[in-house]
Design a protein around this motif. Sequence first.
Motif, mmCIF file in Angstrom:
data_model
loop_
_atom_site.group_PDB
_atom_site.id
_atom_site.type_symbol
_atom_site.label_atom_id
_atom_site.label_comp_id
_atom_site.label_asym_id
_atom_site.label_seq_id
_atom_site.Cartn_x
_atom_site.Cartn_y
_atom_site.Cartn_z
ATOM 1 N N GLN A 117 0.832 -1.209 0.000
ATOM 2 C CA GLN A 117 0.000 0.000 0.000
ATOM 3 C C GLN A 117 0.863 1.254 0.000
ATOM 4 O O GLN A 117 0.548 2.247 -0.675
ATOM 5 C CB GLN A 117 -0.912 -0.004 1.239
ATOM 6 C CG GLN A 117 -1.849 1.188 1.332
ATOM 7 C CD GLN A 117 -2.837 1.238 0.181
ATOM 8 O OE1 GLN A 117 -3.486 0.249 -0.128
ATOM 9 N NE2 GLN A 117 -2.944 2.399 -0.458
ATOM 10 N N GLY A 118 1.986 1.203 0.727
ATOM 11 C CA GLY A 118 2.900 2.343 0.732
ATOM 12 C C GLY A 118 3.504 2.594 -0.637
ATOM 13 O O GLY A 118 3.596 3.754 -1.090
ATOM 14 N N PHE A 119 3.913 1.522 -1.319
ATOM 15 C CA PHE A 119 4.443 1.669 -2.678
ATOM 16 C C PHE A 119 3.370 2.220 -3.621
ATOM 17 O O PHE A 119 3.660 3.076 -4.478
ATOM 18 C CB PHE A 119 4.942 0.324 -3.200
ATOM 19 C CG PHE A 119 6.313 -0.054 -2.716
ATOM 20 C CD1 PHE A 119 7.419 0.737 -3.021
ATOM 21 C CD2 PHE A 119 6.511 -1.190 -1.963
ATOM 22 C CE1 PHE A 119 8.678 0.395 -2.585
ATOM 23 C CE2 PHE A 119 7.771 -1.543 -1.513
ATOM 24 C CZ PHE A 119 8.859 -0.747 -1.825
ATOM 25 N N GLU A 120 2.152 1.744 -3.468
ATOM 26 C CA GLU A 120 1.071 2.208 -4.337
ATOM 27 C C GLU A 120 0.790 3.686 -4.122
ATOM 28 O O GLU A 120 0.590 4.448 -5.087
ATOM 29 C CB GLU A 120 -0.192 1.385 -4.088
ATOM 30 C CG GLU A 120 -1.319 1.687 -5.056
ATOM 31 C CD GLU A 120 -2.501 0.750 -4.889
ATOM 32 O OE1 GLU A 120 -3.458 0.874 -5.666
ATOM 33 O OE2 GLU A 120 -2.447 -0.111 -3.978
ATOM 34 N N ASP A 121 0.783 4.126 -2.863
ATOM 35 C CA ASP A 121 0.537 5.535 -2.569
ATOM 36 C C ASP A 121 1.647 6.417 -3.140
ATOM 37 O O ASP A 121 1.375 7.487 -3.712
ATOM 38 C CB ASP A 121 0.433 5.746 -1.054
ATOM 39 C CG ASP A 121 -0.803 5.089 -0.463
ATOM 40 O OD1 ASP A 121 -1.752 4.812 -1.224
ATOM 41 O OD2 ASP A 121 -0.809 4.838 0.764
ATOM 42 N N ARG A 122 2.900 5.971 -2.990
ATOM 43 C CA ARG A 122 4.019 6.760 -3.515
ATOM 44 C C ARG A 122 3.977 6.815 -5.037
ATOM 45 O O ARG A 122 4.233 7.872 -5.634
ATOM 46 C CB ARG A 122 5.345 6.150 -3.044
ATOM 47 C CG ARG A 122 5.612 6.313 -1.566
ATOM 48 C CD ARG A 122 6.832 5.542 -1.120
ATOM 49 N NE ARG A 122 8.034 5.961 -1.821
ATOM 50 C CZ ARG A 122 9.219 5.383 -1.659
ATOM 51 N NH1 ARG A 122 9.349 4.364 -0.822
ATOM 52 N NH2 ARG A 122 10.275 5.827 -2.324
ATOM 53 N N PHE A 123 3.651 5.697 -5.667
ATOM 54 C CA PHE A 123 3.586 5.674 -7.126
ATOM 55 C C PHE A 123 2.449 6.552 -7.633
ATOM 56 O O PHE A 123 2.619 7.321 -8.596
ATOM 57 C CB PHE A 123 3.406 4.237 -7.612
ATOM 58 C CG PHE A 123 3.314 4.100 -9.104
ATOM 59 C CD1 PHE A 123 4.445 4.233 -9.898
ATOM 60 C CD2 PHE A 123 2.103 3.849 -9.726
ATOM 61 C CE1 PHE A 123 4.380 4.118 -11.273
ATOM 62 C CE2 PHE A 123 2.017 3.725 -11.098
ATOM 63 C CZ PHE A 123 3.158 3.859 -11.870
ATOM 64 N N ASN A 124 1.287 6.451 -6.980
ATOM 65 C CA ASN A 124 0.154 7.283 -7.392
ATOM 66 C C ASN A 124 0.471 8.771 -7.265
ATOM 67 O O ASN A 124 0.136 9.568 -8.146
ATOM 68 C CB ASN A 124 -1.074 6.941 -6.539
ATOM 69 C CG ASN A 124 -1.662 5.590 -6.884
ATOM 70 O OD1 ASN A 124 -1.416 5.054 -7.961
ATOM 71 N ND2 ASN A 124 -2.425 5.018 -5.962
#
Length: 409
Positions: free
Chosen positions: A348-355
């Motif tokens: 979820q952290g990677f997804e938030d940073r990518f978004n």
Amino acid sequence: RLRSIKRYFLLDQGDFFVHFMNIAGHELQKSTSLISFRKLESLLELAVRTSAANHDPYKDDLSCFLQRYTLRQKLDAIHSSAAASSSSTAGDKKMKKIITMMANNNLKSKDEDAKLARKKNVKHRRYAKPSLTNVPPLVSANALKGLDAFTLTYKVRWPLSLIISMRSLTKYQLIFRHLFYCKHVEAKLHKAWLNQQAMKELNVQGSFHRAHLLRQRMLHFMQNLVYYMMVEVLEPSWHTMVARLHEAKSVDKVLKVHDSFLDKCLTQCLLNNQRLFKTLNKLMGTCLLFVEHIKSSADHIRSNLRKYVPPRTRKDRKHVYDRVAKIEVESKYARDFVEQGSYAKIIQGFEDRFNASVGDFVKDLRGESNMHYDHHLTNLSTRLDYNGYYSKRFPEVLDDAYTAVPATK
């Protein structure tokens, strides 16, 4: 001769790049202080001679070296100096002056390093020494990775050196380092797919589904970015330059056409836009960290399977190698790994940073294209958001004068 340079610096033939990364990828992952330069040169020569580039009559003029600073640091130094000028014309002249100084120092550093190596009787390593004025800060050889420092160089003899000067080669190197790193990130995301496929047959009830979707979104972004630079920028600009070179009737006209081609490629590949390049660099860093996490998670699951093998099966080899039992054991450990650990939170952290990075990148693309009427930025924005996904996902961030897809009633 220009076609020869295009083959290497603009990655015109993919087999050369793929083969070189397959055989030199492990070496380039090391710190520059640990890289054997002679081995790296040998691997480059092997990649050239075992690919379609072997038919190039000028292939022996190609070599490589390691820079002492990253591409971002070098561009920051150029942009900061150009921004200090009072006008855009003065800024362009200052940028050209800095590129020229860096190019001259690149040329001088080869002889200096060779003399130093002979004097100290140590293993020869080639580094490009930047100029002493307006240069980026040097990075420690232990901190700088080979992938961030690797670049190509090319021997050009007189009178061709009048056209393909060291200043022009420096511009080619900037484009090459950018393309090289982007394609490296793309290749890493492809390899992450292999690690994820190893979990495909496990009965994990979609525990890794979010990670699969995120990897695909990252890969989609990188593939479209590389396609934009290779197909929509470099190739059309190249054909336009060739057509104009055929019409040129003087050396000055040839120089002007060639410089115009390089400047256009630098601009449309986002190397002249400091803000966009920083956002893109941050985004690619997130992709690489995600790939490393996927690999380490897969390795961790495989390396700890023995803990989940029932005691009675450790003596019964037939049961250990039974495929159904093996899948059940792996599935149980994979589920426990996802449920007990912080795997979901990390993804979820990677997804938030990518978004966040993609949202900022597309927003900056649209803002720059609206402000300066840059059609190439509009093309890239439309390609990345061709179905309006990001416009719908981040309406508060991408609320500007236009959207990639017209709203439907």
